[in-house]
Design a protein around this motif. Structure first.
Motif, PDB file in Angstrom:
ATOM      1  N   ASN A  56       1.371   2.618 -12.027  1.00  0.00           N
ATOM      2  CA  ASN A  56       0.003   2.364 -12.472  1.00  0.00           C
ATOM      3  C   ASN A  56      -0.791   1.701 -11.344  1.00  0.00           C
ATOM      4  O   ASN A  56      -0.508   0.563 -10.957  1.00  0.00           O
ATOM      5  CB  ASN A  56       0.024   1.472 -13.713  1.00  0.00           C
ATOM      6  CG  ASN A  56      -1.341   1.356 -14.371  1.00  0.00           C
ATOM      7  OD1 ASN A  56      -2.376   1.346 -13.708  1.00  0.00           O
ATOM      8  ND2 ASN A  56      -1.340   1.277 -15.685  1.00  0.00           N
ATOM      9  N   LYS A  57      -1.783   2.405 -10.822  1.00  0.00           N
ATOM     10  CA  LYS A  57      -2.527   1.864  -9.698  1.00  0.00           C
ATOM     11  C   LYS A  57      -3.488   0.754 -10.111  1.00  0.00           C
ATOM     12  O   LYS A  57      -4.053   0.076  -9.252  1.00  0.00           O
ATOM     13  CB  LYS A  57      -3.292   2.991  -8.991  1.00  0.00           C
ATOM     14  CG  LYS A  57      -2.351   3.966  -8.285  1.00  0.00           C
ATOM     15  CD  LYS A  57      -1.391   3.232  -7.341  1.00  0.00           C
ATOM     16  CE  LYS A  57      -0.342   4.149  -6.777  1.00  0.00           C
ATOM     17  NZ  LYS A  57       0.617   3.454  -5.893  1.00  0.00           N
ATOM     18  N   GLY A  58      -3.684   0.562 -11.410  1.00  0.00           N
ATOM     19  CA  GLY A  58      -4.391  -0.628 -11.868  1.00  0.00           C
ATOM     20  C   GLY A  58      -3.563  -1.865 -11.595  1.00  0.00           C
ATOM     21  O   GLY A  58      -4.084  -2.911 -11.178  1.00  0.00           O
ATOM     22  N   TYR A 112      -9.031  -8.883 -12.535  1.00  0.00           N
ATOM     23  CA  TYR A 112      -8.816  -9.220 -11.130  1.00  0.00           C
ATOM     24  C   TYR A 112      -9.091  -8.022 -10.220  1.00  0.00           C
ATOM     25  O   TYR A 112      -9.464  -8.176  -9.051  1.00  0.00           O
ATOM     26  CB  TYR A 112      -7.379  -9.705 -10.922  1.00  0.00           C
ATOM     27  CG  TYR A 112      -7.231 -10.825  -9.922  1.00  0.00           C
ATOM     28  CD1 TYR A 112      -8.066 -10.914  -8.801  1.00  0.00           C
ATOM     29  CD2 TYR A 112      -6.255 -11.802 -10.068  1.00  0.00           C
ATOM     30  CE1 TYR A 112      -7.936 -11.946  -7.887  1.00  0.00           C
ATOM     31  CE2 TYR A 112      -6.113 -12.836  -9.161  1.00  0.00           C
ATOM     32  CZ  TYR A 112      -6.951 -12.899  -8.066  1.00  0.00           C
ATOM     33  OH  TYR A 112      -6.820 -13.923  -7.156  1.00  0.00           O
ATOM     34  N   ALA A 113      -8.918  -6.803 -10.738  1.00  0.00           N
ATOM     35  CA  ALA A 113      -9.107  -5.617  -9.905  1.00  0.00           C
ATOM     36  C   ALA A 113     -10.546  -5.456  -9.442  1.00  0.00           C
ATOM     37  O   ALA A 113     -10.804  -4.750  -8.454  1.00  0.00           O
ATOM     38  CB  ALA A 113      -8.650  -4.364 -10.646  1.00  0.00           C
ATOM     39  N   PHE A 114     -11.504  -6.091 -10.114  1.00  0.00           N
ATOM     40  CA  PHE A 114     -12.885  -6.043  -9.629  1.00  0.00           C
ATOM     41  C   PHE A 114     -13.025  -6.701  -8.259  1.00  0.00           C
ATOM     42  O   PHE A 114     -13.986  -6.448  -7.528  1.00  0.00           O
ATOM     43  CB  PHE A 114     -13.836  -6.724 -10.618  1.00  0.00           C
ATOM     44  CG  PHE A 114     -14.244  -5.854 -11.776  1.00  0.00           C
ATOM     45  CD1 PHE A 114     -15.069  -4.759 -11.582  1.00  0.00           C
ATOM     46  CD2 PHE A 114     -13.816  -6.136 -13.055  1.00  0.00           C
ATOM     47  CE1 PHE A 114     -15.458  -3.953 -12.638  1.00  0.00           C
ATOM     48  CE2 PHE A 114     -14.191  -5.333 -14.129  1.00  0.00           C
ATOM     49  CZ  PHE A 114     -15.013  -4.240 -13.922  1.00  0.00           C
ATOM     50  N   SER A 115     -12.060  -7.549  -7.884  1.00  0.00           N
ATOM     51  CA  SER A 115     -12.119  -8.250  -6.600  1.00  0.00           C
ATOM     52  C   SER A 115     -11.547  -7.428  -5.455  1.00  0.00           C
ATOM     53  O   SER A 115     -11.663  -7.830  -4.299  1.00  0.00           O
ATOM     54  CB  SER A 115     -11.346  -9.575  -6.684  1.00  0.00           C
ATOM     55  OG  SER A 115     -11.893 -10.429  -7.663  1.00  0.00           O
ATOM     56  N   ARG A 169      -7.790   5.886 -18.500  1.00  0.00           N
ATOM     57  CA  ARG A 169      -6.999   4.770 -17.981  1.00  0.00           C
ATOM     58  C   ARG A 169      -7.921   3.582 -17.752  1.00  0.00           C
ATOM     59  O   ARG A 169      -8.989   3.714 -17.146  1.00  0.00           O
ATOM     60  CB  ARG A 169      -6.322   5.162 -16.671  1.00  0.00           C
ATOM     61  CG  ARG A 169      -5.017   5.914 -16.837  1.00  0.00           C
ATOM     62  CD  ARG A 169      -3.894   5.011 -17.280  1.00  0.00           C
ATOM     63  NE  ARG A 169      -2.650   5.775 -17.466  1.00  0.00           N
ATOM     64  CZ  ARG A 169      -1.527   5.234 -17.927  1.00  0.00           C
ATOM     65  NH1 ARG A 169      -1.481   3.939 -18.235  1.00  0.00           N
ATOM     66  NH2 ARG A 169      -0.456   5.967 -18.093  1.00  0.00           N
ATOM     67  N   PHE A 170      -7.478   2.408 -18.194  1.00  0.00           N
ATOM     68  CA  PHE A 170      -8.315   1.213 -18.118  1.00  0.00           C
ATOM     69  C   PHE A 170      -8.771   0.934 -16.694  1.00  0.00           C
ATOM     70  O   PHE A 170      -9.955   0.701 -16.427  1.00  0.00           O
ATOM     71  CB  PHE A 170      -7.560   0.007 -18.681  1.00  0.00           C
ATOM     72  CG  PHE A 170      -8.328  -1.279 -18.585  1.00  0.00           C
ATOM     73  CD1 PHE A 170      -9.223  -1.643 -19.570  1.00  0.00           C
ATOM     74  CD2 PHE A 170      -8.167  -2.126 -17.496  1.00  0.00           C
ATOM     75  CE1 PHE A 170      -9.952  -2.822 -19.471  1.00  0.00           C
ATOM     76  CE2 PHE A 170      -8.885  -3.307 -17.400  1.00  0.00           C
ATOM     77  CZ  PHE A 170      -9.776  -3.649 -18.383  1.00  0.00           C
TER      78      PHE A 170
END
Length: 407
Positions: A14-16, A190-193, A316-317
């Motif tokens: 999962n790349k998220g 956190y992925a927004f960063s 996917r989220f």
């Protein structure tokens, strides 16, 4: 030297999860002096093969190994002080936890009704750190609701023991407050960063003709999780996605078919949308107006490719997070409150609907509406994105404070 252990994320699959892990390493590397990271990995072989970071150690922690071996050793570490030196020398996981200043739990959705089969893993992920007296920082994630008695008991027992829980949106925060939790901070995923490093275009161009993105491109990211839910009620998820893509092509638009969760070298579908995407691709009419990315890209490369789209349809989220982070108008087909609460931050919650509403007609109608409103949607994304990114990166400041205090 600062040491940080991470669980619940990965480099592979999962790349998220990869985006959250790498965002943490990026942001904490800017705030701490030479931090060293350990990933307790569900897929240690795959993660080790993709690890390019000299300050990241991969330690095996598959579910059974985590739940039985690591948790048992951590309990022994707590109640048998005379064994601590031996346990640290014999177990890489115990040594990492005992020597770390903080454990980051990056599970995307934990302690939530309807996912009781994952509850043991949710507990097992943080219990070893609690037994080694390592502060637990639950990075932005969805929790709740807590109506199921088993989930409610587990949540009331273990969630208050975390040093900090970052909620990923309004709905999660309200669920957590309703449970009586006080160790809460309202944040954003956190992925927004995650920042691009500038190499993505050339890396992707080795496999993809980038001229494809010169026109009006609609990105489509299917999900095997959605397929299971739709097909379980007698639907045909893959067939509906095929029909949708063909209808988009009939409008003169190009379509990017991209899996956001990929495990190379296996047909297993857990955290792996590639087999589903291959099936969808095989059922499409041949043509140069469809680009199927039939390989595993890094989280940054995926974000770059998604950012080249004009519109995006996500199941996917974290594909949704990447498209929002790149200010691409996005339609979301989801299965949890976790999608809607993120879109709320952009005043765009109307562009999400549940898998139970998925029909060819509804999908076509909502996509047509998004297409017509793309300028207004883009304006809201541009207006709210700085605030959302600030709420995301705030986690790094909180984690750095804990790490410095514990060092």
């Amino acid at each position: 030297m600062t040491r940080i252990t991470i669980i619940g994320s990965a480099l592979s699959g999962n790349k998220g999860a990869s985006a959250m892990l790498e965002a943490a390493m990026q942001t904490l590397g800017e705030r701490l002096d030479d931090p060293q990271f350990t990933l307790l990995s569900m897929y240690p072989v795959e993660d080790a093969a993709q690890n390019v970071y000299p300050n990241l150690e991969i330690v095996p922690a598959a579910p059974r190994q985590l739940g039985v071996t690591i948790n048992s050793l951590a309990l022994a570490y707590r109640i048998l002080p005379f064994l601590r030196k031996t346990l640290r020398s014999r177990s890489r996981a115990i040594r990492a936890l005992a020597e770390s200043d903080v454990l980051l739990d990056q599970g995307g959705i934990t302690f939530t009704d309807g996912r009781e089969k994952f509850l043991l893993y949710n507990v097992a992920s943080i219990l070893p750190a609690l037994n080694t007296r390592t502060p637990v920082f639950k990075c932005a994630q969805a929790v709740g609701p807590f109506q199921n008695p088993i989930n409610r008991w587990a949540s009331k027992t273990y969630l208050p023991k975390a040093r900090t829980i970052v909620t990923r949106g309004r709905i999660t925060h309200e669920f957590a407050e309703g449970l009586g939790l006080t160790n809460l901070v309202a944040g954003a995923d956190y992925a927004f960063s995650l920042e691009l490093d500038g190499t993505e275009h050339d890396a992707v161009a080795e496999h993809v003709h980038m001229e494809f993105f010169d026109g009006d491109v609609v990105g489509v990211c299917p999900s095997v999780v959605l397929r299971k839910k739709v097909d379980a009620r007698g639907g045909d998820y893959a067939g509906q996605i095929v029909s949708f893509i063909e209808s988009v092509r009939a409008q003169g638009k190009r379509v990017l078919l991209v899996p956001h969760s990929v495990r190379t070298g296996t047909d297993k579908t857990h955290n792996n949308d590639l087999p589903l995407c291959r099936e969808i691709s095989a059922r499409l009419r041949p043509g140069d107006d469809v680009l199927f990315i039939d390989r595993e890209l890094t989280s940054q490369q995926l974000r770059y490719v998604i950012g080249r789209c004009s519109l995006f349809v996500a199941s996917r989220f974290h594909a949704m997070v990447s498209s929002l982070a790149m200010a691409v108008p996005t339609l979301v087909i989801g299965w949890s409150h976790k999608y809607r609460e993120v879109l709320e931050m952009f005043e765009l919650e109307e562009w999400a609907f549940g898998h139970d509403q998925l029909t060819p007609e509804h999908l076509a109608d909502r996509f047509a509406a998004l297409d017509a409103a793309r300028d207004d949607v883009k304006a809201k994304l541009d207006a709210h994105l700085p605030e959302v990114k600030a709420r995301s990166i705030m986690q790094a400041d909180l984690i750095a404070q804990i790490a410095r205090a514990e060092a």
